[in-house]
Scaffold this active site. Structure first.
Site, mmCIF file in Angstrom:
data_model
loop_
_atom_site.group_PDB
_atom_site.id
_atom_site.type_symbol
_atom_site.label_atom_id
_atom_site.label_comp_id
_atom_site.label_asym_id
_atom_site.label_seq_id
_atom_site.Cartn_x
_atom_site.Cartn_y
_atom_site.Cartn_z
ATOM 1 N N GLY A 45 -93.228 70.338 -48.929
ATOM 2 C CA GLY A 45 -93.367 71.771 -49.189
ATOM 3 C C GLY A 45 -92.090 72.535 -49.480
ATOM 4 O O GLY A 45 -92.112 73.566 -50.136
ATOM 5 N N ASP A 104 -95.631 77.944 -39.002
ATOM 6 C CA ASP A 104 -96.984 78.395 -38.706
ATOM 7 C C ASP A 104 -97.176 78.338 -37.183
ATOM 8 O O ASP A 104 -96.765 79.259 -36.471
ATOM 9 C CB ASP A 104 -97.929 77.472 -39.489
ATOM 10 C CG ASP A 104 -99.386 77.818 -39.368
ATOM 11 O OD1 ASP A 104 -99.698 78.955 -39.012
ATOM 12 O OD2 ASP A 104 -100.239 76.943 -39.633
HETATM 13 P P1 IMP Z 1 -96.565 74.223 -38.119
HETATM 14 O O1 IMP Z 1 -96.186 72.939 -37.470
HETATM 15 O O2 IMP Z 1 -97.927 74.680 -37.696
HETATM 16 O O3 IMP Z 1 -95.542 75.312 -37.980
HETATM 17 O O4 IMP Z 1 -96.827 73.884 -39.623
HETATM 18 C C1 IMP Z 1 -95.914 73.937 -40.599
HETATM 19 C C2 IMP Z 1 -96.412 73.146 -41.797
HETATM 20 O O5 IMP Z 1 -97.818 73.385 -42.041
HETATM 21 C C3 IMP Z 1 -95.692 73.621 -43.030
HETATM 22 O O6 IMP Z 1 -94.527 72.875 -43.263
HETATM 23 C C4 IMP Z 1 -96.740 73.430 -44.102
HETATM 24 O O7 IMP Z 1 -96.655 72.131 -44.621
HETATM 25 C C5 IMP Z 1 -98.062 73.588 -43.406
HETATM 26 N N1 IMP Z 1 -98.643 74.945 -43.614
HETATM 27 C C6 IMP Z 1 -98.833 75.893 -42.666
HETATM 28 N N2 IMP Z 1 -99.399 76.991 -43.177
HETATM 29 C C7 IMP Z 1 -99.552 76.732 -44.499
HETATM 30 C C8 IMP Z 1 -100.073 77.510 -45.592
HETATM 31 O O8 IMP Z 1 -100.521 78.660 -45.476
HETATM 32 N N3 IMP Z 1 -100.078 76.905 -46.814
HETATM 33 C C9 IMP Z 1 -99.603 75.643 -47.009
HETATM 34 N N4 IMP Z 1 -99.090 74.894 -46.016
HETATM 35 C C10 IMP Z 1 -99.078 75.433 -44.775
HETATM 36 MG MG MG Z 2 -94.622 71.287 -45.000
#
Ligand code: IMP
Ligand code: MG
Length: 175
Positions: A45, A104
């Protein structure tokens, strides 16, 4: 715009992303002044954001990549973080900036930082373009944040929905 049969609308325009990337790079360059920076992009990403960011950084910049997986079911993350690809180098004593597309729940970055800290870098900072602050499930914030966004699924500028939409120039939210 439509993606996978759902409507998507522009949340952040290309021009505003460009401005924000410059602003972030200025802050980072100032904070890392006189130091080499090893920018670690979290695949996949971050690839567009990182490419734009490093070109705005001053001084000597090195890059490397890591890939993590969190058993995603397309729009929802399971919370369990698995390291798929590790760094190709030792980071002991280096000035490391982790770059990711979005924070996120915070689980990915928190796990990454905890793992990389063990390797004793001299500096370890984190930078994300987007922050879904209200979704946080663990106590973790990035050092550099581009935009705080609402709890909506976003695509474009490297971010995907089941691998679609990464090449969009603006950032869209699914509505
Ligand atoms: P976390 O571990 O929940 O903070 O997730 C982070 C990862 O989830 C990011 O690096 C993204 O790959 C994915 N992610 C979280 N929200 C989104 C979104 O709205 N669109 C696309 N990818 C997301
Ligand atoms: Mg990612």
């Amino acid at each position: 715009m439509e993606i996978k049969g759902r409507k998507a609308e522009v949340l952040i325009k290309e021009k505003d992303i460009k401005e924000k990337v410059k602003e972030l790079a200025e802050r980072i360059s100032r904070d890392f002044e006189g130091k080499d920076i090893l920018v670690v992009g979290i695949l996949k990403g971050s690839f567009i954001f990182m490419a734009d960011l490093v070109r705005e950084l001053k001084g000597k910049v090195y890059i490397d990549f890591m890939q993590v997986s969190s058993y995603n079911t397309s729009m929802e993350s399971s919370g369990e973080v698995i390291f798929v690809k590790d760094l190709a180098q030792d980071i002991r004593g280096k000035n490391v900036l982790i770059v990711d597309d979005i924070i996120d729940t915070g689980r990915t970055l928190k796990a990454l930082v905890e793992a990389l800290k063990q390797r004793e870098p001299s500096v370890l900072k984190t930078c994300v373009l987007l922050d879904k602050k209200e979704r946080r499930e663990v106590d973790f914030d990035a050092d550099y944040v581009g935009f705080v966004i609402p709890d909506k699924f976003v695509i474009g500028y490297g971010l995907d929905w089941a691998e679609e939409g990464r090449n969009l120039k603006d950032i869209y939210c699914i509505i």
